[in-house]
Structure formats: C-alpha cells, structure tokens
Design an enzyme around this catalytic site. Structure first.
Site, PDB file in Angstrom:
ATOM      1  N   ARG A  54     -24.989 -22.047   6.392  1.00 26.37           N
ATOM      2  CA  ARG A  54     -24.603 -21.103   7.448  1.00 26.37           C
ATOM      3  C   ARG A  54     -25.655 -20.028   7.689  1.00 26.37           C
ATOM      4  O   ARG A  54     -25.668 -19.389   8.727  1.00 26.37           O
ATOM      5  CB  ARG A  54     -23.277 -20.414   7.092  1.00 26.37           C
ATOM      6  CG  ARG A  54     -22.121 -21.364   6.904  1.00 26.37           C
ATOM      7  CD  ARG A  54     -20.935 -20.650   6.306  1.00 26.37           C
ATOM      8  NE  ARG A  54     -21.238 -20.272   4.923  1.00 26.37           N
ATOM      9  CZ  ARG A  54     -20.401 -19.589   4.134  1.00 26.37           C
ATOM     10  NH1 ARG A  54     -19.234 -19.193   4.595  1.00 26.37           N
ATOM     11  NH2 ARG A  54     -20.742 -19.297   2.902  1.00 26.37           N
ATOM     12  N   GLN A 112     -20.150   9.585   4.823  1.00 29.65           N
ATOM     13  CA  GLN A 112     -20.558   9.558   6.229  1.00 29.65           C
ATOM     14  C   GLN A 112     -21.663   8.529   6.413  1.00 29.65           C
ATOM     15  O   GLN A 112     -22.532   8.381   5.562  1.00 29.65           O
ATOM     16  CB  GLN A 112     -21.078  10.953   6.610  1.00 29.65           C
ATOM     17  CG  GLN A 112     -21.406  11.160   8.051  1.00 29.65           C
ATOM     18  CD  GLN A 112     -21.725  12.629   8.316  1.00 29.65           C
ATOM     19  OE1 GLN A 112     -20.947  13.508   8.021  1.00 29.65           O
ATOM     20  NE2 GLN A 112     -22.889  12.894   8.852  1.00 29.65           N
ATOM     21  N   ASN A 122     -24.495   7.198   9.482  1.00 32.99           N
ATOM     22  CA  ASN A 122     -25.123   7.561  10.751  1.00 32.99           C
ATOM     23  C   ASN A 122     -26.134   6.490  11.134  1.00 32.99           C
ATOM     24  O   ASN A 122     -26.672   5.800  10.272  1.00 32.99           O
ATOM     25  CB  ASN A 122     -25.886   8.894  10.621  1.00 32.99           C
ATOM     26  CG  ASN A 122     -25.016  10.014  10.113  1.00 32.99           C
ATOM     27  OD1 ASN A 122     -23.892  10.188  10.541  1.00 32.99           O
ATOM     28  ND2 ASN A 122     -25.540  10.772   9.167  1.00 32.99           N
ATOM     29  N   ARG A 177     -39.128  11.444  12.790  1.00 31.85           N
ATOM     30  CA  ARG A 177     -37.938  12.242  12.475  1.00 31.85           C
ATOM     31  C   ARG A 177     -38.122  12.765  11.063  1.00 31.85           C
ATOM     32  O   ARG A 177     -38.329  12.006  10.132  1.00 31.85           O
ATOM     33  CB  ARG A 177     -36.667  11.405  12.576  1.00 31.85           C
ATOM     34  CG  ARG A 177     -36.335  10.968  13.995  1.00 31.85           C
ATOM     35  CD  ARG A 177     -35.000  10.249  14.034  1.00 31.85           C
ATOM     36  NE  ARG A 177     -34.728   9.672  15.320  1.00 31.85           N
ATOM     37  CZ  ARG A 177     -33.785  10.116  16.156  1.00 31.85           C
ATOM     38  NH1 ARG A 177     -33.031  11.132  15.822  1.00 31.85           N
ATOM     39  NH2 ARG A 177     -33.599   9.514  17.319  1.00 31.85           N
ATOM     40  N   HIS A 215     -36.351  16.311   6.604  1.00 34.44           N
ATOM     41  CA  HIS A 215     -35.055  16.976   6.564  1.00 34.44           C
ATOM     42  C   HIS A 215     -34.443  16.936   5.173  1.00 34.44           C
ATOM     43  O   HIS A 215     -34.630  15.978   4.431  1.00 34.44           O
ATOM     44  CB  HIS A 215     -34.077  16.294   7.528  1.00 34.44           C
ATOM     45  CG  HIS A 215     -34.577  16.215   8.925  1.00 34.44           C
ATOM     46  ND1 HIS A 215     -34.295  15.145   9.741  1.00 34.44           N
ATOM     47  CD2 HIS A 215     -35.327  17.058   9.676  1.00 34.44           C
ATOM     48  CE1 HIS A 215     -34.844  15.333  10.934  1.00 34.44           C
ATOM     49  NE2 HIS A 215     -35.486  16.487  10.907  1.00 34.44           N
ATOM     50  N   LYS A 223     -28.863   9.824  -0.043  1.00 37.49           N
ATOM     51  CA  LYS A 223     -28.837   8.939   1.120  1.00 37.49           C
ATOM     52  C   LYS A 223     -29.246   7.540   0.690  1.00 37.49           C
ATOM     53  O   LYS A 223     -30.067   7.366  -0.202  1.00 37.49           O
ATOM     54  CB  LYS A 223     -29.843   9.393   2.190  1.00 37.49           C
ATOM     55  CG  LYS A 223     -29.620  10.756   2.763  1.00 37.49           C
ATOM     56  CD  LYS A 223     -30.729  11.084   3.765  1.00 37.49           C
ATOM     57  CE  LYS A 223     -30.597  12.502   4.269  1.00 37.49           C
ATOM     58  NZ  LYS A 223     -31.674  12.856   5.207  1.00 37.49           N
ATOM     59  N   HIS A 267     -36.388  13.945   3.510  1.00 38.21           N
ATOM     60  CA  HIS A 267     -36.498  12.593   4.048  1.00 38.21           C
ATOM     61  C   HIS A 267     -36.990  12.640   5.486  1.00 38.21           C
ATOM     62  O   HIS A 267     -36.634  13.537   6.249  1.00 38.21           O
ATOM     63  CB  HIS A 267     -35.128  11.905   4.008  1.00 38.21           C
ATOM     64  CG  HIS A 267     -35.102  10.599   4.719  1.00 38.21           C
ATOM     65  ND1 HIS A 267     -34.448  10.417   5.922  1.00 38.21           N
ATOM     66  CD2 HIS A 267     -35.673   9.413   4.406  1.00 38.21           C
ATOM     67  CE1 HIS A 267     -34.607   9.159   6.304  1.00 38.21           C
ATOM     68  NE2 HIS A 267     -35.348   8.529   5.407  1.00 38.21           N
ATOM     69  N   TYR A 270     -28.004   5.135   7.992  1.00 37.80           N
ATOM     70  CA  TYR A 270     -27.967   6.038   6.837  1.00 37.80           C
ATOM     71  C   TYR A 270     -26.567   6.073   6.256  1.00 37.80           C
ATOM     72  O   TYR A 270     -25.602   6.259   6.986  1.00 37.80           O
ATOM     73  CB  TYR A 270     -28.247   7.486   7.234  1.00 37.80           C
ATOM     74  CG  TYR A 270     -29.403   7.812   8.106  1.00 37.80           C
ATOM     75  CD1 TYR A 270     -30.466   8.544   7.597  1.00 37.80           C
ATOM     76  CD2 TYR A 270     -29.426   7.464   9.457  1.00 37.80           C
ATOM     77  CE1 TYR A 270     -31.523   8.906   8.415  1.00 37.80           C
ATOM     78  CE2 TYR A 270     -30.483   7.822  10.266  1.00 37.80           C
ATOM     79  CZ  TYR A 270     -31.526   8.540   9.739  1.00 37.80           C
ATOM     80  OH  TYR A 270     -32.565   8.903  10.549  1.00 37.80           O
ATOM     81  N   ASP A 302     -38.387  19.563  14.879  1.00 41.99           N
ATOM     82  CA  ASP A 302     -39.229  19.028  13.803  1.00 41.99           C
ATOM     83  C   ASP A 302     -40.675  19.506  13.922  1.00 41.99           C
ATOM     84  O   ASP A 302     -41.342  19.734  12.911  1.00 41.99           O
ATOM     85  CB  ASP A 302     -39.182  17.501  13.799  1.00 41.99           C
ATOM     86  CG  ASP A 302     -37.849  16.951  13.300  1.00 41.99           C
ATOM     87  OD1 ASP A 302     -37.000  17.737  12.827  1.00 41.99           O
ATOM     88  OD2 ASP A 302     -37.654  15.723  13.390  1.00 41.99           O
TER      89      ASP A 302
END
Length: 191
Positions: free
Chosen positions: A36, A59, A61, A72, A75, A85, A132, A145, A181
């Site tokens: 498969r 959470q 995202n 990005r 952070h 994360k 990150h 994430y 940023d």
C-alpha cells in the site's frame, strides 16, 4: 486488530539522534512499508518520555511560506511559558535552525541547523529555552509545529537571525521576512 493500529511501544516507532546541543534531537519515523505504501508513527508519548523529553502537547500550528528564501525567526518564549517544539516540514524543504539560550549550558549561544523536508520526513525536537527559526529552501514550504505550551504574547521574544552574538550563517539569502523579525534588537542574556 489491524497491525497499523497497535499502541506505540517505547523505542519502537521513532529514531532519536541527539544533536551537539544537549536535549535537542533530530527525530526520524520508522517507515513500515508494504504494497500500500508505508505507515509511520510521528508521535508517541512513551518514546519521548523514554528519552527524557517533554511529552506535553497542547497546540499544533502550521505555517505556509510561498517563496524560497522566506525567513521566520528567531523566536522563543520566556518563563513561565517556555515551550518545547517538535517541528516537521510537510511540504517542500527548510533549513531549520535552533539556538541554545541556556546560560548554564556548555553550548550556550551555539546553534544547530538541519534540513527538514517532505521527502526526508525528519523532525526536530527543540527543548525549552531554545530559540527557533527557519529559512525556506523552495517555494511553497509548509511547516507543522507541535507545541508543549500555549502561545503567550507577553512572553514571546525574538532576535535577528544575523545578530553577531550568535554567528548564524544561512544557506541562501533572505528574500522575505516580516518587519517584526527584521526589527528585533540584538540579544542580550539576562544576568
């Protein structure tokens, strides 16, 4: 019971490779192939607990990035909302970058980068007290994430990817970056 629906057994579904930054791991899913295609588990609380990693998941995202060279980051969240994360690229490819912000760590200020792609299916586990960020290597990159803590606007922080305090070198030029940023101040550790 269908073989693909067995409960996860610690150490049997995910492959953890610790990076040079203690507590940060590149994680590979073990692919179980048949006619498969394949089945792979990408999350197992028991596996994360067995490796001493934060298994809390509150959470998830996604970010979609239309253009190659989209940056990005960098952070992070400060206490009491520090977050772990698990990051995966589900479409396209990124250069994912983390920085150790733990002043007591022998790798404080050091960074690690890895290519995450839909093709290689690698994931990066990022512990609390790490920054990150990523740069897209192709047009149309999507990043998924999994977070251990809820987003807290009051605790959200960042620094510029090119802050001389860290010496991060990207594999290509930045072509798209948010004003936030771009405008982050230089990082200064808390004393």
């Amino acid at each position: 019971m269908d073989q693909d629906l067995r409960p996860c057994k610690a150490g049997k579904s995910l492959i953890f490779e610790e990076t040079d930054l203690r507590g940060a791991y590149v994680v590979d899913a073990e692919l179980h192939r048949d006619q498969r295609g394949f089945f792979a588990r990408t999350w197992c609380q028991k596996d994360f607990e067995e490796h001493g990693l934060n298994p809390r998941l509150v959470q998830c995202n996604i970010s979609f990035n239309a253009k190659r060279g989209t940056l990005r980051g960098m952070h992070y969240q400060e206490a009491p909302y520090e977050e772990a994360k698990l990051v995966r690229c589900t479409m396209g490819a990124i250069c994912d970058i983390i920085v150790d912000l733990r002043p007591e760590s022998p790798t404080f200020r050091k960074h690690f980068a890895v290519t995450l792609s839909a093709e290689n299916r690698k994931m990066l586990y990022i512990p609390e007290k790490f920054a990150h960020g990523f740069i897209t290597l192709v047009d149309g990159a999507e990043v998924f994430y999994q977070m251990s803590e809820f987003h807290s606007k009051e605790s959200a922080r960042g620094f510029r990817w090119n802050d001389p305090f860290f010496g991060i070198r990207l594999p290509l030029d930045v072509t798209v970056i948010s004003e936030r940023d771009r405008a982050y101040p230089d990082f200064r550790p808390r004393t």
